[in-house]
Design an enzyme around this catalytic site. Structure first.
Site, PDB file in Angstrom:
ATOM      1  N   CYS A 165     -14.436  26.484 -10.026  1.00 13.03           N
ATOM      2  CA  CYS A 165     -15.449  26.207  -9.011  1.00 13.03           C
ATOM      3  C   CYS A 165     -16.539  27.274  -9.075  1.00 13.03           C
ATOM      4  O   CYS A 165     -16.246  28.457  -9.147  1.00 13.03           O
ATOM      5  CB  CYS A 165     -14.800  26.188  -7.617  1.00 13.03           C
TER       6      CYS A 165
ATOM      7  N   CYS B 177     -16.061  32.044  -2.963  1.00 15.25           N
ATOM      8  CA  CYS B 177     -15.260  32.236  -1.749  1.00 15.25           C
ATOM      9  C   CYS B 177     -14.118  33.234  -2.043  1.00 15.25           C
ATOM     10  O   CYS B 177     -13.279  32.970  -2.920  1.00 15.25           O
ATOM     11  CB  CYS B 177     -14.700  30.893  -1.277  1.00 15.25           C
TER      12      CYS B 177
ATOM     13  N   CYS C 120     -10.347  32.278  -2.403  1.00 18.34           N
ATOM     14  CA  CYS C 120      -9.963  31.034  -3.084  1.00 18.34           C
ATOM     15  C   CYS C 120      -9.440  31.203  -4.512  1.00 18.34           C
ATOM     16  O   CYS C 120     -10.117  31.777  -5.371  1.00 18.34           O
ATOM     17  CB  CYS C 120     -11.142  30.060  -3.079  1.00 18.34           C
TER      18      CYS C 120
ATOM     19  N   CYS D 232      -4.971  13.602   2.172  1.00 17.81           N
ATOM     20  CA  CYS D 232      -6.175  14.435   2.109  1.00 17.81           C
ATOM     21  C   CYS D 232      -6.365  14.957   0.693  1.00 17.81           C
ATOM     22  O   CYS D 232      -5.455  15.572   0.142  1.00 17.81           O
ATOM     23  CB  CYS D 232      -6.037  15.649   3.027  1.00 17.81           C
TER      24      CYS D 232
ATOM     25  N   CYS E 223      -8.672  11.264   3.864  1.00 13.29           N
ATOM     26  CA  CYS E 223      -9.567  12.402   4.093  1.00 13.29           C
ATOM     27  C   CYS E 223      -9.940  13.012   2.746  1.00 13.29           C
ATOM     28  O   CYS E 223      -9.120  13.024   1.825  1.00 13.29           O
ATOM     29  CB  CYS E 223      -8.856  13.440   4.960  1.00 13.29           C
TER      30      CYS E 223
ATOM     31  N   CYS F  78     -13.184  16.993  10.102  1.00 13.17           N
ATOM     32  CA  CYS F  78     -12.064  17.925  10.090  1.00 13.17           C
ATOM     33  C   CYS F  78     -12.682  19.276   9.744  1.00 13.17           C
ATOM     34  O   CYS F  78     -13.226  19.448   8.656  1.00 13.17           O
ATOM     35  CB  CYS F  78     -11.051  17.493   9.025  1.00 13.17           C
TER      36      CYS F  78
ATOM     37  N   ARG G 191      -4.460  21.720  13.706  1.00 12.10           N
ATOM     38  CA  ARG G 191      -3.450  21.728  12.629  1.00 12.10           C
ATOM     39  C   ARG G 191      -3.024  23.145  12.258  1.00 12.10           C
ATOM     40  O   ARG G 191      -3.867  23.985  11.927  1.00 12.10           O
ATOM     41  CB  ARG G 191      -3.994  21.000  11.390  1.00 12.10           C
TER      42      ARG G 191
END
Ligand code: SAM
Ligand code: DTB
Ligand code: SF4
Length: 316
Positions: free
Chosen positions: A56, A60, A63, A100, A131, A191, A263
């Site tokens: 990616c 972040c 991550c 998801c 999702c 979400c 959640r």
């Protein structure tokens, strides 16, 4: 029975005060509100699948999938439709009601859409909630996903606007808010939550929750993740969070967004059964269910089923 007003005018100082409230009082308030909006015995089960892994371009700091860090992850292209559907079928068989899917993208490309739309179609045919979390979305992209039948879009704010600059440099907070707006404009359910335990202050946690609760509409689902420390990322050695901090964050999310599904998300593998039970008491009514999150390990499904049973909780 919905007696409480849904507020969108939360002030930082009152939320910081909630973080300083004695735990028994906080849980009592949260549980009282929880019962006005939900069956307190129900816990919603969402199963995750990473449909595109690693490489990616974003940085972040938490991550494992960022190309900026060497986390030893084996990368994978967008998975074939059939493989995704088999995973969804298995999730349904195990009792999940929502499937998801995550992709390690900054933003999906137009060329990915035919495949994404086919995946959504097939999952809706299984009669599961669907999702996706694919990174930033334009309004038009959000509308395409909606018209294929997508129910929810996950896009986390992750932390406060202040602390965010220490965690991600490749996209700004406003871009996240714009994606959330685009998702709402397309009438998708939102979400949106964040991560605790990245070295942020109580004010940062309070500020994240204020931003979420003061959105024009509360997110329908609010994932509260505890950082999973990944070797090779800048946050691998951050100080471990006191266990009660996740309980407090969940209770306060419940108080501020009483009608949203809160959640208990990443980080359950590190939590014992008693701590998870406390999170349910504080108002968590959803979990990620399945042995893997996106790339990291999650709790064992038999163990989870057994835990819910021991607590008299019913999957929904
Ligand atoms: N690439 C997309 C994006 O960032 O929007 C979707 C996938 S991304 C992995 C989804 C969310 O997973 C992140 O926003 C973050 O909240 C959460 N996450 C990622 N790594 C994590 C970790 N190590 N611990 C806890 N949560 C994590
Ligand atoms: C969310 O808030 N947490 C999930 C989901 N939304 C996409 C992801 C957690 C990821 C944990 C690290 C991993 O598995 O790579
Ligand atoms: Fe990429 Fe999402 Fe990971 Fe950030 S959180 S590096 S955008 S996969």
């Amino acid at each position: 029975m919905k007696q409480t007003t849904i507020r969108h005018d939360w002030q930082l100082n009152e939320v910081v005060a909630l973080f300083e409230t004695p735990l028994n009082d906080l849980i009592f308030q949260a549980q009282t509100l929880h019962r006005q909006h939900f069956n307190p015995q129900e816990v919603q089960l969402s199963t995750l699948l990473n449909i595109k892994t690693g490489k990616c371009p974003e940085d972040c700091a938490y991550c494992p999938q960022s190309a900026h860090y060497d986390t030893g992850l084996v990368t994978e292209k967008l998975l074939p439709v059939q493989e995704v559907i088999e995973a969804a079928q298995q999730a349904k068989q195990q009792g999940a009601t929502r499937f998801c899917m995550g992709a390690a993208w900054r933003q999906p490309k137009d060329r990915d859409f035919p495949q994404l739309l086919e995946i959504i179609n097939e999952i809706k045919a299984l009669e599961m909630e669907c999702c996706m979390t694919l990174g930033m979305l334009s309004e038009q992209q959000a509308m395409q996903l909606k018209s294929a039948g997508l129910d929810y879009y996950n896009h986390n704010l992750d932390t406060s606007e202040r602390f965010y600059t220490q965690i991600i440099s490749t996209r700004d907070y406003q871009e996240r808010l714009t994606t959330l707006e685009n998702v709402r404009k397309a009438s998708l359910k939102v979400c949106c939550g964040g991560i605790i335990g990245m070295g942020e202050t109580i004010e940062d946690r309070a500020s994240l929750l204020v931003t979420l609760a003061n959105l024009p509409q509360h997110p329908d689902s609010v994932p509260i993740n505890q950082l999973i420390k990944i070797a090779g990322t800048p946050l691998e050695n951050v100080e471990t969070l006191d266990s009660f901090e996740i309980v407090k964050a969940i209770a306060i999310a419940r108080i501020m967004m009483p009608a949203s599904r809160v959640r208990l998300s990443a980080g359950r593998v590190e939590m014992n059964d008693e701590l998870q039970a406390l999170c349910f008491l504080a108002g968590a009514n959803s979990i990620f269910y399945g042995e893997k999150l996106l790339t990291a390990e999650n709790t064992d499904t038999n163990h989870d089923q057994n835990l819910l049973k021991r607590l008299g909780l019913k999957p929904c």
